[in-house]
Design an enzyme around this catalytic site. Structure first.
Site, PDB file in Angstrom:
ATOM      1  CB  SER A 231      -0.971   0.014   1.187  1.00  0.00           C
ATOM      2  OG  SER A 231      -0.256   0.059   2.408  1.00  0.00           O
ATOM      3  CE  LYS A 276      -2.878   1.826   5.026  1.00  0.00           C
ATOM      4  NZ  LYS A 276      -2.408   1.324   3.730  1.00  0.00           N
TER       5      LYS A 276
END
Length: 336
Positions: A231, A276
């Site tokens: 990611s 996140k």
């Protein structure tokens, strides 16, 4: 005194039970937002006035305490083990898979950044790493995680896309000759092509990443041993590019983001986008790049924007479909 010792022992045993009795779930929670200039070093690279940051989630097996935390904290999320792990995947195989994904994202980031910066790069394709094998496909009797496929029907491939396209050109029931390395021993075995139900296309039922050697000039050093998964690809690419080019694309801003990166610069979706955003907001991030997924419903971008609104964050969420999208946005910014 004896009664007191009994109570203390009971409390201690209860504590052990709550902490060490695991449930068939993982708990995903906000991780960190960390500056990339301490993770990536381009030899002789340029400095930056702002910051480019990667974001992470923390993931661990659920115990009773962490399970209860998911009931009171919106951004602590329970995921069944079968969602995180592949079928019959061991702890070791899971960790190896995450490290392969990380290595692949670094190599893709190098390709995209160096090409965009007009710098020298040499790529040698060694084959395809097998990360997992479906036990309901014919390949399960032949291949194992960690095998490196170097040819199909004596054809070699310059990318995983070429590899996949070749296999999908076959008909169900066709047999292909797969040449692979296992513990440095070369083998060739026949595997029948079958239908992959989820995509309704022919395949052999493996999860893979490219095995390639990427050599650059100047050299790039990564210090990402504690980070797994794909990611960080987009942010790796931006950091490498920024150190390669004289103009500072950060323009003094604190910038974070997430998303996989393909060799052609396409940015792909990731898991844990809400967590996140929480991590980035805690670190005072001003701009956050989120995968747009071509604007589809429930995209990472839309979830990120929703989460930022819930947090009452001043952070601006920017939809990104490609590395070029990110550069175009940054080039439009005024210096802070």
């Amino acid at each position: 005194m004896k009664k007191r010792l009994t109570i203390i022992s009971a409390l201690f045993l209860t504590f052990l039970f709550l902490n060490f009795y695991t449930l068939p779930y993982y708990v995903m929670k906000p991780g960190m937002a960390e500056s990339l200039d301490g993770i990536i070093e381009v030899e002789g690279g340029y400095d930056e006035q702002g910051e480019l940051m990667l974001t992470t989630v923390r993931m661990g097996e659920a115990n009773i305490i962490s399970y209860l935390m998911t009931k009171i904290n919106k951004y602590y999320v329970l995921e069944p083990k079968e969602v995180i792990r592949m079928k019959n995947e061991t702890d070791e195989e899971y960790q190896v898979r995450q490290l392969y994904y990380m290595e692949d994202s670094q190599e893709n980031a190098l390709q995209v950044a160096f090409k965009k910066a007009g710098k020298d790069i040499n790529i040698k394709m060694n084959g395809i790493y097998v990360l997992s094998v479906r036990d309901d496909m014919p390949s399960s009797n032949v291949l194992r995680p960690g095998d490196r496929i170097i040819a199909i029907d004596e054809h070699t491939f310059d990318s995983s896309l070429e590899f996949t396209n070749y296999i999908q050109s076959k008909k169900v029931g066709d047999e292909i000759h797969v040449t692979f390395l296992r513990n440095n021993k070369k083998m060739t075995k026949k595997i029948a092509v079958d239908m992959i139900p989820e995509i309704n296309k022919p395949g052999i039922g493996i999860t893979l990443v490219e095995d390639k050697d990427v050599k650059t000039k100047p050299k790039v050093h990564f210090n990402s041993e504690k980070i797994g998964g794909p990611s960080a690809g987009l942010m790796f690419t931006l950091e490498i590019y920024n150190q390669l080019t004289e103009e500072d694309i950060t323009k003094g801003y604190k910038i974070a983001g997430t998303g996989t990166i393909s060799p052609d610069g396409t940015v792909g979706p990731i898991g844990g986008i809400e967590q996140k955003i929480v991590a980035a907001d805690r670190e005072g991030v001003e701009l956050f790049f989120a995968p747009n997924e071509q604007g589809k419903k429930g995209s990472n971008y839309k979830m990120a924007k929703k989460t930022a609104k819930e947090l009452k964050s001043n952070m601006k969420i920017i939809p990104i479909d490609s590395f070029d999208d990110a550069l175009k946005y940054l080039s439009s910014l005024e210096k802070e």
